[in-house]
Design an enzyme around this catalytic site. Structure first.
Site, PDB file in Angstrom:
ATOM      1  N   HIS A   1      42.629  68.080  30.136  1.00 22.21           N
ATOM      2  CA  HIS A   1      41.622  68.264  29.090  1.00 22.21           C
ATOM      3  C   HIS A   1      41.912  67.185  28.057  1.00 22.21           C
ATOM      4  CE1 HIS A   1      38.980  71.140  26.636  1.00 22.21           C
ATOM      5  NE2 HIS A   1      39.308  70.194  25.762  1.00 22.21           N
TER       6      HIS A   1
ATOM      7  N   CYS B   1      40.999  74.800  27.087  1.00 24.45           N
ATOM      8  CA  CYS B   1      39.731  75.525  26.947  1.00 24.45           C
ATOM      9  C   CYS B   1      39.998  76.952  26.481  1.00 24.45           C
ATOM     10  CB  CYS B   1      38.960  75.527  28.265  1.00 24.45           C
ATOM     11  SG  CYS B   1      38.150  73.965  28.677  1.00 24.45           S
TER      12      CYS B   1
ATOM     13  N   HIS C   1      42.863  65.267  25.072  1.00 24.22           N
ATOM     14  CA  HIS C   1      43.549  65.697  23.858  1.00 24.22           C
ATOM     15  C   HIS C   1      44.281  64.521  23.239  1.00 24.22           C
ATOM     16  CE1 HIS C   1      46.508  66.212  27.106  1.00 24.22           C
ATOM     17  NE2 HIS C   1      47.474  66.110  26.195  1.00 24.22           N
TER      18      HIS C   1
ATOM     19  N   HIS D   1      47.422  63.502  20.443  1.00 26.41           N
ATOM     20  CA  HIS D   1      48.596  63.942  19.695  1.00 26.41           C
ATOM     21  C   HIS D   1      48.642  63.160  18.388  1.00 26.41           C
ATOM     22  CE1 HIS D   1      50.596  66.116  23.037  1.00 26.41           C
ATOM     23  NE2 HIS D   1      49.935  65.242  23.781  1.00 26.41           N
TER      24      HIS D   1
END
Length: 114
Positions: A98, A7, A100, A102
């Site tokens: 959070h 964030c 995400h 890759h």
């Protein structure tokens, strides 16, 4: 979330080597790359993991995956192949709370990367 590192990156409070950004997401180079191409792509809104994605978030996640595909093309790994990884929960290997993804490529990837 004030204590969430992703964030803070999305808000510009922590610097990152940004390669793409729009109103809903940001993509940046991983600080500990596991492949020649290793980006982290996150939604700017705080979603802890895939488990927090609701029907109203699905267009954003679809957009995020489309951006990953375009980044793979731009970075020259679309033809040779690339991997997209997201971990969910502690047992799934999630370290940062959070959502995400890759993007890894630029070399032959074995099963241990990700």
């Amino acid at each position: 979330m004030s204590d969430c590192i992703f964030c803070q990156i999305a808000q510009g409070k922590i610097p990152s080597e940004t390669v793409y950004e729009d109103d809903g997401l940001i993509a940046f180079k991983d600080i500990n790359p596991l492949a020649p191409v290793h980006l982290v792509v996150i939604p700017k809104i705080h979603l802890r993991s895939l488990n927090d994605v609701t029907p109203e978030n699905e267009p954003l996640i679809g957009h995020l995956l489309g951006v990953i595909r375009r980044l793979a093309e731009e970075l020259g790994v679309a033809e040779s192949g690339y991997r997209v990884v997201t971990n969910t929960g502690t047992d799934g290997g999630q370290v940062v709370g959070h959502l995400h993804f890759h993007l890894l490529g630029g070399q032959a990837l074995n099963a241990r990367i990700g």
